[in-house]
Design a protein around this motif. Structure first.
Motif, PDB file in Angstrom:
ATOM      1  N   VAL A   1       0.876  -1.210  -0.076  1.00  0.00           N
ATOM      2  CA  VAL A   1      -0.165   0.098  -0.116  1.00  0.00           C
ATOM      3  C   VAL A   1       0.966   1.131   0.014  1.00  0.00           C
ATOM      4  O   VAL A   1       0.770   2.296  -0.823  1.00  0.00           O
TER       5      VAL A   1
ATOM      6  N   CYS B   1       1.205   4.030  -3.097  1.00  0.00           N
ATOM      7  CA  CYS B   1       0.837   5.272  -2.821  1.00  0.00           C
ATOM      8  C   CYS B   1       2.150   6.337  -3.149  1.00  0.00           C
ATOM      9  O   CYS B   1       1.922   7.273  -3.990  1.00  0.00           O
TER      10      CYS B   1
ATOM     11  N   THR C   1      -6.678   1.085  -2.765  1.00  0.00           N
ATOM     12  CA  THR C   1      -5.828   2.099  -2.689  1.00  0.00           C
ATOM     13  C   THR C   1      -5.516   2.891  -3.979  1.00  0.00           C
ATOM     14  O   THR C   1      -5.611   4.270  -4.085  1.00  0.00           O
TER      15      THR C   1
END
Length: 201
Positions: free
Chosen positions: A42, A46, A117
């Motif tokens: 994750v 990002c 995400t």
């Protein structure tokens, strides 16, 4: 300090000032960190997404979006719809006192987590406004735009790593139903606030 180092720090500082605001993306990274579930991928997704958007903004995409604001309209509606859906799910978990912890800690596949995400990142026009338009405009004015973009991308990586890892370290102390209800309530409010901002233009 060399000129490149100075520009790098300016990029880092500009991005750091934008990214710490609580939003949909940060709320989700925080939640995954507290769950200690798929934190590394994750954080990587990002940070990589921000890096792509920052470099694209600094090296031309920002000017394209400024010249074609209609491109943002479909993204704004799709992003708001997804944020509202995600916020409703969090609100339901917060409301159900008997199931908040169980649902909040339920195992979710890595693919599902990464898709969420990606959606919270790429369907959120605020991400484009911050990384592509604002950071892009600032970076394009620099004598060394590559150093500026690198500094901004580094700030993003450092922030998401600190958020995910820091939350994971606190998870054992926060593993109580009441705590999870509060976390999910905050997530729901954050999603609703961002969605409202998008819908209100």
């Amino acid at each position: 300090m060399s000129a490149a180092s100075s520009v790098f720090f300016q990029g880092w500082l500009a991005m750091a000032g934008l990214i710490v605001a609580i939003g949909a993306q940060n709320a989700f990274v925080l939640r995954q960190g507290l769950l200690r579930a798929h934190v590394a991928p994750v954080v990587a997704l990002c940070a990589a997404s921000d890096a792509v958007l920052v470099f694209a903004g600094v090296f031309g995409l920002g000017q394209l979006l400024q010249g074609a604001p209609a491109l943002m309209a479909p993204l704004r509606w799709a992003g708001a719809a997804y944020l509202l859906w995600f916020g409703v799910q969090a609100a339901r978990r917060a409301w159900r006192a008997d199931g908040a912890l169980a649902v909040g800690g339920a195992a979710q596949s890595r693919t599902g987590v990464l898709l969420t995400t990606a959606a919270l990142t790429w369907l959120n026009p605020h991400v484009y406004l911050d990384t592509v338009l604002l950071i892009g405009a600032l970076g394009a004015q620099q004598a060394q735009p590559l150093a500026f973009a690198s500094g901004a991308a580094t700030a993003s990586l450092m922030w998401f790593t600190a958020l995910g890892v820091g939350a994971a370290a606190l998870a054992p102390k926060l593993a109580q139903p009441r705590t999870w209800r509060c976390i999910d309530a905050l997530v729901a409010l954050a999603m609703a606030a961002v969605a409202w901002q998008l819908l209100s233009g």
